[in-house]
Scaffold this motif. Sequence first.
Motif, PDB file in Angstrom:
ATOM      1  N   LEU A 162      -5.819 -10.570 -20.956  1.00  0.00           N
ATOM      2  CA  LEU A 162      -5.528 -10.555 -19.520  1.00  0.00           C
ATOM      3  C   LEU A 162      -6.511 -11.448 -18.761  1.00  0.00           C
ATOM      4  N   ASP A 163      -7.737 -11.540 -19.252  1.00  0.00           N
ATOM      5  CA  ASP A 163      -8.691 -12.446 -18.603  1.00  0.00           C
ATOM      6  C   ASP A 163      -8.639 -13.861 -19.147  1.00  0.00           C
ATOM      7  N   HIS A 200      -3.469  -6.693 -23.903  1.00  0.00           N
ATOM      8  CA  HIS A 200      -3.975  -5.742 -22.915  1.00  0.00           C
ATOM      9  C   HIS A 200      -5.449  -5.432 -23.156  1.00  0.00           C
ATOM     10  N   VAL A 201      -6.273  -6.411 -22.935  1.00  0.00           N
ATOM     11  CA  VAL A 201      -7.718  -6.264 -23.118  1.00  0.00           C
ATOM     12  C   VAL A 201      -8.419  -7.286 -22.234  1.00  0.00           C
ATOM     13  N   LEU A 202      -9.595  -6.912 -21.742  1.00  0.00           N
ATOM     14  CA  LEU A 202     -10.479  -7.877 -21.079  1.00  0.00           C
ATOM     15  C   LEU A 202     -11.571  -8.224 -22.078  1.00  0.00           C
ATOM     16  N   LEU A 203     -11.610  -9.487 -22.497  1.00  0.00           N
ATOM     17  CA  LEU A 203     -12.565  -9.865 -23.543  1.00  0.00           C
ATOM     18  C   LEU A 203     -13.935 -10.176 -22.950  1.00  0.00           C
ATOM     19  N   THR A 242       2.139  -7.842 -23.500  1.00  0.00           N
ATOM     20  CA  THR A 242       3.335  -8.158 -22.721  1.00  0.00           C
ATOM     21  C   THR A 242       3.686  -9.619 -22.979  1.00  0.00           C
TER      22      THR A 242
END
Lengths: 206, 206
Positions: A12-13, A166-169, A198
């Motif tokens: 997501l990021d 679905h993760v912010l790394l 997604t």
Amino acid sequence: MTQVIADITMTLDGFVAGPDDGVEKPLGEGGERIHQWLYDSASWRELHGREGGEARSDGALVEESFERTGALVMGKRMFENGDGPNGWGDDPPFHKPVFVLTHEARKPKVQEDMTFTFVTDGIESALEQARAAAGDKDVAVAGGANAIQQFIKAGLLEELQVHVAHVLLGDGIPLFGRLGQEQIELEATRVMDAPGVTHLQFRLPT
Amino acid sequence: MTQVIADITMTLDGFVAGPDDGVEKPLGEGGERIHQWLYDSASWRELHGREGGEARSDGALVEESFERTGALVMGKRMFENGDGPNGWGDDPPFHKPVFVLTHEARKPKVQEDMTFTFVTDGIESALEQARAAAGDKDVAVAGGANAIQQFIKAGLLEELQVHVAHVLLGDGIPLFGRLGQEQIELEATRVMDAPGVTHLQFRLPT
């Protein structure tokens, strides 16, 4: 008719690999997490001759991506990381001709069921060779981020499928960075939600 | 019970505003494009006392966002840009108490139907004041990117709704940038596609 596509997972990021990637850590620090949904997919594993994995609701999408692709174009860094001691080993997960963008001429590298061909005269030449190899199928820009950005900037990419994990790394290699060009309007052609990811598919203006 | 949420639109390449934002151009170069889906929404316009707009399939989602929010926390830069000569004017589109993070003490700014209160002792204090003002409703971190990042890093954000606008802006202010912390797993609670934008709602670990 052949389409020029890219199909890649970003967090997501916005990262497609973790920080400090290289031959030791092909996907960078924590980068395996990004692509975990794919590695866990029974569909993906079967396509690449591996056992196990889980049946996922996006299995057909994974199969479609594989089936429609006739040849790939790949950046030098992705190739070198993947070809290194901790990379894909003797069985690269492509099974299609791959054309590697590089500045150093070298002989093709022949693997069991595919060949890496090294292209020193730019992305248009690589695309032309990949088109010839793909027949009626599509040409996929495999990555990394820099190669995909080059294709977008040159107006050569026709379809972009981004799998948003679905993760912010927190850090890593951004898919887009600052492309810096005029804004590009995207036409969404498919949105599919699945566990942990997604899938967003877009057409680019041509 | 009050949730701490953020609800913001970013482009597929991760920007919430264009480059060179300031009091002259509150959303930066080309930044209006990012939020256009919202400005065009008849639901949003009606909530903010404006006429016109189009009925969109995501109208209920826009109304839900507004209704559930009891107070907002806002970064100094977003306030200053919005409060400037090309900003929101005499009718800021909030209609709820707003607590502005700043380093300079100043008296509250009272508008027709809401008040900006300036908080100089940090995000936890701003959150506490916003909670008190929100009653049973939620506290929304309005933006900008820096304020949202501060809440994520402090582990204070419970829900993140990202509206992914179907455009590549090429440059601007990134929502996430390099947060730099440990990776954060997100739980998708709603995915909704709509014209020109895909709505992704996540819960963060607390």
